[in-house]
Scaffold this active site. Structure first.
Site, PDB file in Angstrom:
ATOM      1  N   ARG A  29       0.805  -1.224   0.000  1.00 23.41           N
ATOM      2  CA  ARG A  29       0.000   0.000   0.000  1.00 23.41           C
ATOM      3  C   ARG A  29       0.841   1.279   0.000  1.00 23.41           C
ATOM      4  O   ARG A  29       0.317   2.368  -0.194  1.00 23.41           O
ATOM      5  CB  ARG A  29      -0.958  -0.002   1.202  1.00 23.41           C
ATOM      6  CG  ARG A  29      -2.213  -0.824   0.938  1.00 23.41           C
ATOM      7  CD  ARG A  29      -3.119  -0.877   2.145  1.00 23.41           C
ATOM      8  NE  ARG A  29      -2.654  -1.856   3.118  1.00 23.41           N
ATOM      9  CZ  ARG A  29      -3.142  -1.959   4.361  1.00 23.41           C
ATOM     10  NH1 ARG A  29      -4.053  -1.101   4.777  1.00 23.41           N
ATOM     11  NH2 ARG A  29      -2.679  -2.884   5.177  1.00 23.41           N
ATOM     12  N   GLN A  91      13.225 -14.299   5.994  1.00 24.54           N
ATOM     13  CA  GLN A  91      11.986 -15.051   5.777  1.00 24.54           C
ATOM     14  C   GLN A  91      11.649 -14.916   4.289  1.00 24.54           C
ATOM     15  O   GLN A  91      11.187 -13.875   3.843  1.00 24.54           O
ATOM     16  CB  GLN A  91      10.861 -14.460   6.648  1.00 24.54           C
ATOM     17  CG  GLN A  91       9.578 -15.268   6.572  1.00 24.54           C
ATOM     18  CD  GLN A  91       8.371 -14.544   7.171  1.00 24.54           C
ATOM     19  OE1 GLN A  91       8.319 -13.313   7.189  1.00 24.54           O
ATOM     20  NE2 GLN A  91       7.406 -15.305   7.657  1.00 24.54           N
ATOM     21  N   ASP A 121       7.356  -1.744  11.329  1.00 22.03           N
ATOM     22  CA  ASP A 121       6.523  -0.663  10.794  1.00 22.03           C
ATOM     23  C   ASP A 121       5.717   0.029  11.882  1.00 22.03           C
ATOM     24  O   ASP A 121       4.714   0.672  11.614  1.00 22.03           O
ATOM     25  CB  ASP A 121       5.610  -1.184   9.679  1.00 22.03           C
ATOM     26  CG  ASP A 121       4.700  -2.324  10.115  1.00 22.03           C
ATOM     27  OD1 ASP A 121       4.725  -2.692  11.315  1.00 22.03           O
ATOM     28  OD2 ASP A 121       3.957  -2.850   9.264  1.00 22.03           O
ATOM     29  N   GLY A 158      -6.217  -7.843  15.670  1.00 27.90           N
ATOM     30  CA  GLY A 158      -6.589  -9.012  16.466  1.00 27.90           C
ATOM     31  C   GLY A 158      -7.226  -8.530  17.758  1.00 27.90           C
ATOM     32  O   GLY A 158      -6.746  -7.575  18.376  1.00 27.90           O
ATOM     33  N   ASN A 188      -4.791  -6.439  20.062  1.00 27.83           N
ATOM     34  CA  ASN A 188      -3.410  -6.887  20.170  1.00 27.83           C
ATOM     35  C   ASN A 188      -2.529  -5.913  19.393  1.00 27.83           C
ATOM     36  O   ASN A 188      -2.714  -5.715  18.197  1.00 27.83           O
ATOM     37  CB  ASN A 188      -3.318  -8.298  19.561  1.00 27.83           C
ATOM     38  CG  ASN A 188      -1.871  -8.752  19.378  1.00 27.83           C
ATOM     39  OD1 ASN A 188      -0.976  -8.314  20.120  1.00 27.83           O
ATOM     40  ND2 ASN A 188      -1.644  -9.621  18.406  1.00 27.83           N
ATOM     41  N   ALA A 398      29.020  43.642  -3.127  1.00 25.52           N
ATOM     42  CA  ALA A 398      27.769  43.119  -3.675  1.00 25.52           C
ATOM     43  C   ALA A 398      27.982  42.600  -5.086  1.00 25.52           C
ATOM     44  O   ALA A 398      28.690  43.206  -5.890  1.00 25.52           O
ATOM     45  CB  ALA A 398      26.719  44.217  -3.686  1.00 25.52           C
ATOM     46  N   SER A 423      32.206  46.056  -5.628  1.00 20.55           N
ATOM     47  CA  SER A 423      30.964  45.461  -6.112  1.00 20.55           C
ATOM     48  C   SER A 423      31.106  44.945  -7.540  1.00 20.55           C
ATOM     49  O   SER A 423      31.848  45.501  -8.344  1.00 20.55           O
ATOM     50  CB  SER A 423      29.848  46.502  -6.108  1.00 20.55           C
ATOM     51  OG  SER A 423      29.554  46.848  -4.789  1.00 20.55           O
ATOM     52  N   ALA A 441      35.602  47.982  -8.182  1.00 24.41           N
ATOM     53  CA  ALA A 441      34.248  47.559  -8.544  1.00 24.41           C
ATOM     54  C   ALA A 441      34.159  47.310 -10.040  1.00 24.41           C
ATOM     55  O   ALA A 441      34.805  47.989 -10.844  1.00 24.41           O
ATOM     56  CB  ALA A 441      33.249  48.631  -8.138  1.00 24.41           C
TER      57      ALA A 441
HETATM   58  C1  UD1 Z   1      -0.954  -8.736  13.371  1.00 22.90           C
HETATM   59  C2  UD1 Z   1      -1.542  -9.585  14.482  1.00 22.90           C
HETATM   60  C3  UD1 Z   1      -2.776  -8.903  15.049  1.00 22.90           C
HETATM   61  C4  UD1 Z   1      -2.412  -7.526  15.558  1.00 22.90           C
HETATM   62  C5  UD1 Z   1      -1.733  -6.730  14.454  1.00 22.90           C
HETATM   63  C6  UD1 Z   1      -1.224  -5.444  15.019  1.00 22.90           C
HETATM   64  C7  UD1 Z   1      -1.042 -11.873  13.847  1.00 22.90           C
HETATM   65  C8  UD1 Z   1      -1.557 -13.128  13.280  1.00 22.90           C
HETATM   66  N1  UD1 Z   1      -1.887 -10.877  13.937  1.00 22.90           N
HETATM   67  O1  UD1 Z   1      -1.927  -8.664  12.360  1.00 22.90           O
HETATM   68  O2  UD1 Z   1      -3.329  -9.672  16.120  1.00 22.90           O
HETATM   69  O3  UD1 Z   1      -3.580  -6.854  16.004  1.00 22.90           O
HETATM   70  O4  UD1 Z   1      -0.628  -7.456  13.911  1.00 22.90           O
HETATM   71  O5  UD1 Z   1      -0.690  -4.665  13.995  1.00 22.90           O
HETATM   72  O6  UD1 Z   1       0.104 -11.801  14.214  1.00 22.90           O
HETATM   73  N2  UD1 Z   1       5.338  -9.979   9.052  1.00 22.90           N
HETATM   74  C9  UD1 Z   1       6.448 -10.682   8.692  1.00 22.90           C
HETATM   75  N3  UD1 Z   1       6.290 -11.898   8.096  1.00 22.90           N
HETATM   76  C10 UD1 Z   1       5.064 -12.417   7.857  1.00 22.90           C
HETATM   77  C11 UD1 Z   1       3.941 -11.684   8.231  1.00 22.90           C
HETATM   78  C12 UD1 Z   1       4.106 -10.468   8.839  1.00 22.90           C
HETATM   79  O7  UD1 Z   1       7.580 -10.228   8.887  1.00 22.90           O
HETATM   80  O8  UD1 Z   1       5.005 -13.509   7.310  1.00 22.90           O
HETATM   81  C13 UD1 Z   1       5.536  -8.668   9.683  1.00 22.90           C
HETATM   82  C14 UD1 Z   1       5.009  -7.544   8.822  1.00 22.90           C
HETATM   83  O9  UD1 Z   1       6.038  -7.004   8.021  1.00 22.90           O
HETATM   84  C15 UD1 Z   1       4.514  -6.545   9.839  1.00 22.90           C
HETATM   85  C16 UD1 Z   1       4.132  -7.392  11.033  1.00 22.90           C
HETATM   86  O10 UD1 Z   1       4.774  -8.633  10.864  1.00 22.90           O
HETATM   87  O11 UD1 Z   1       5.525  -5.679  10.253  1.00 22.90           O
HETATM   88  C17 UD1 Z   1       2.634  -7.582  11.153  1.00 22.90           C
HETATM   89  O12 UD1 Z   1       2.170  -8.177   9.982  1.00 22.90           O
HETATM   90  P1  UD1 Z   1       0.737  -7.853   9.448  1.00 22.90           P
HETATM   91  O13 UD1 Z   1       0.488  -8.669   8.241  1.00 22.90           O
HETATM   92  O14 UD1 Z   1       0.562  -6.414   9.353  1.00 22.90           O
HETATM   93  O15 UD1 Z   1      -0.146  -8.430  10.643  1.00 22.90           O
HETATM   94  P2  UD1 Z   1      -1.668  -8.194  10.844  1.00 22.90           P
HETATM   95  O16 UD1 Z   1      -2.393  -9.114   9.984  1.00 22.90           O
HETATM   96  O17 UD1 Z   1      -1.959  -6.760  10.729  1.00 22.90           O
HETATM   97 CA    CA Z   2      -0.594  -4.583  10.163  1.00 21.68          CA
END
Ligand code: UD1
Ligand code: CA
Length: 529
Positions: A29, A91, A121, A158, A188, A398, A423, A441
């Site tokens: 996004r 990853q 982030d 969450g 969360n 100047a 100048s 100048a």
């Molecule tokens: C996650 C939480 C959610 C919480 C929210 C807060 C889970 C399943 N859910 O949701 O409960 O309210 O964060 O923002 O954890 N990332 C990785 N690898 C992955 C997936 C994600 O590095 O495979 C990183 C992303 O770059 C990001 C963070 O983890 O920085 C959160 O990932 P995102 O997909 O935003 O999680 P949410 O679905 O928003």
């Molecule tokens: Ca998120």
């Protein structure tokens, strides 16, 4: 690359064995070729802020899980001298937050003790909040402690599930939640403290049997509970600390919040900020007490400002060093060194390696690049000074230009102490005006001016008497001239020795000197005021 065995043992007694910062997500996004976590707030990438706050806990290991854009992000981490060493875990596929943590553990090896997890982030999270989470985790004996937040609009997060006694029982993701669960406003934040052994064990038992088909880190909570372990929470004092950035609208919003924090910090340290809303201070900027910042001022990365300075209004300083008592008004400066009590602007442009020594001046509409202006020397108006050294006590008139470029190469100009350049002089480099030398100048100087000499290089004035009266006899100019001439005649007839000369020029201040000797037909002053 960062050293995977890096151990921050310089911080003895560290209770945190690791902080894992998840940063593998794509960030689509942002609509950017740059990885999301490298987009900046307060002059630093959001990942830098996340790692910097985590580093404040002095964990034994700081781990970043990278995926999308990992080459660029990894390069940033290895270039960042202002962060402790970071263990990079990769990853390859984003299979969920639980999978991302498993990748971190694969990179570090077994982790015992307390392990914190945060996101790359989420840039506003402060060390103090992480400390509160870690303290609660340690004192409660929890296996998992979650940082939660109360939101008026919890959409997308969450939700925190609790039993009737208020005990935390689990986390349900938006996608998996029923209508009643979706109405829960406690969410969360995605920031947790785990017992390392419990985390390791639970990560191995995660499945992707959920609406997203991902391995959820949040499921560790339910697993720990069903194993009979304690799970607790800490509510964030300020929910904004837990906000993540997904697009550029949120980036700007959180940048403003972070800026307000940095402005406030400066104010509490003795800096007068007249308009916090239009004052931008990057995270690494330092400002001394009793310095005043006027509206519309942007103090960017790498800038240091001493005490008792006045900066602004409408001024941008990028990687500049400003010493005590200096003033910079409506100017743009990048990579410049501004000495004590030096004065810049209004409307100056100082470029990299412009050095203004103590008490010197770059005045209105002056551009200076890779040049030194010596102690007390002045470049007051409308000049370009490039590849030049200017000694002490020198005045540059100047409109003076150092012509440093022949289209292919750059050349140097050397101007000594107590030099006076008139100048509208052009100094064609390579050229020197030695100590105590003068330049008339309007001169175009191509040969060195030796100590105490005057360089004059311009056409002499030729005056054609009565030209207007002959050529434009009926013009307004001719009429004015005619009446001026007849007035002179009558005054001359009345009293030839009177003081009432028609033209007198008043002296105009200390920068204006008498005309240099040796050029009789016309004057050779600066327009300096
Ligand atoms: C996650 C939480 C959610 C919480 C929210 C807060 C889970 C399943 N859910 O949701 O409960 O309210 O964060 O923002 O954890 N990332 C990785 N690898 C992955 C997936 C994600 O590095 O495979 C990183 C992303 O770059 C990001 C963070 O983890 O920085 C959160 O990932 P995102 O997909 O935003 O999680 P949410 O679905 O928003
Ligand atoms: Ca998120």
């Amino acid at each position: 690359m960062p050293d995977a065995s890096a151990d921050l043992t310089s911080m003895p007694g560290s209770a945190i064995s690791a902080v894992i910062v998840l940063a593998a997500g794509a960030g689509t996004r942002m609509k950017s070729t740059r990885p999301k976590v490298l987009h900046e707030l307060a002059g630093k990438p959001m990942l830098w802020h996340a790692l910097h706050s985590a580093a404040g806990l002095a964990p034994s290991r700081l781990v970043a899980v990278l995926g999308h854009g990992r080459d660029q992000v990894g390069q940033f981490l290895s270039d960042s001298a202002d962060l402790p060493p970071v263990v990079v875990a990769v990853q390859d596929q984003q299979l969920g937050t639980g999978h991302a943590c498993a990748c971190a553990l694969a990179a570090t090896g077994e982790l015992t003790g307390t392990v914190l997890v945060t996101y790359g982030d989420v840039p506003l999270l402060q060390t103090s909040t992480l400390t509160a989470l870690a303290d609660e985790h340690a004192s409660s004996g929890n296996a998992v402690t979650i940082l939660t937040a109360q939101l008026t609009d919890p959409t997308g997060y969450g939700r925190i599930l609790r039993d009737p006694a208020g005990e935390l029982t689990g986390i349900v993701e938006q996608k998996d939640a029923d209508a009643e669960q979706r109405s829960i406003q406690e969410v969360n934040s995605g920031v947790y403290a785990f017992d390392g052994a419990v985390l390791t064990d639970a990560l191995g038992r995660l499945t992707d049997a959920n609406a997203a088909g991902e391995r959820y880190l949040t499921d560790v909570v339910g697993i720990a509970r069903s194993d009979g372990r304690r799970v607790g929470s800490v509510v964030a004092d300020d929910a904004v600390e837990t906000e993540g950035i997904n697009d550029r609208v949120q980036l700007a919003e959180l940048a403003r919040v972070l800026n307000a924090r940095l402005v406030r910090k400066a104010q509490l340290a003795g800096v007068t900020v007249h308009d916090p809303a239009t004052t931008w201070i990057h995270a690494d900027v330092t400002i001394g007490p009793d310095t005043e910042i006027l509206p519309g001022t942007s103090l960017q990365a790498g800038t240091t400002i001493g005490s008792g300075c006045s900066i602004g209004p409408d001024t941008t300083l990028i990687a500049c060093a400003v010493a005590d008592g200096a003033s910079v008004v409506r100017s743009h400066c990048h990579g410049a060194t501004i000495g004590a009590r030096a004065s810049v602007g209004p409307f100056s442009y100082l470029r990299p390696d412009a050095v203004l020594e103590a008490g010197s001046k770059a005045g209105a509409f002056v551009e200076i690049k890779k040049s030194t202006v010596g102690t007390g020397s002045k470049v007051p108006h409308l000049s370009y000074i490039g590849d030049t050294t200017i000694g002490a006590g020198t005045n540059i008139g100047a409109g003076t230009i150092t012509a440093n470029y022949d289209g292919d190469r750059k050349f140097a100009t050397a101007i000594g102490d107590d030099v006076f350049v008139g100048s509208n002089a052009t100094l064609i480099a390579p050229v020197s005006v030695h100590d105590g030398g003068y330049v008339a100048a309007g001169s175009t100087i191509t040969a060195d001016v030796q100590p105490g000499d005057l360089g004059v290089a311009r056409g002499r004035q030729r005056t054609v008497p009565g030209w207007v009266l002959r050529r434009k006899p009926d013009s307004a100019a001719a009429k004015s001239a005619q009446s001026a001439l007849s007035q002179r005649e009558s005054i001359g007839a009345l009293d030839e020795s009177s003081d009432e000369q028609v033209h007198t020029e008043s002296p105009r201040g200390q920068d204006t000197t008498d005309q240099p000797a040796g050029d009789p037909p016309s004057r050779s002053t600066t327009a300096s005021a």
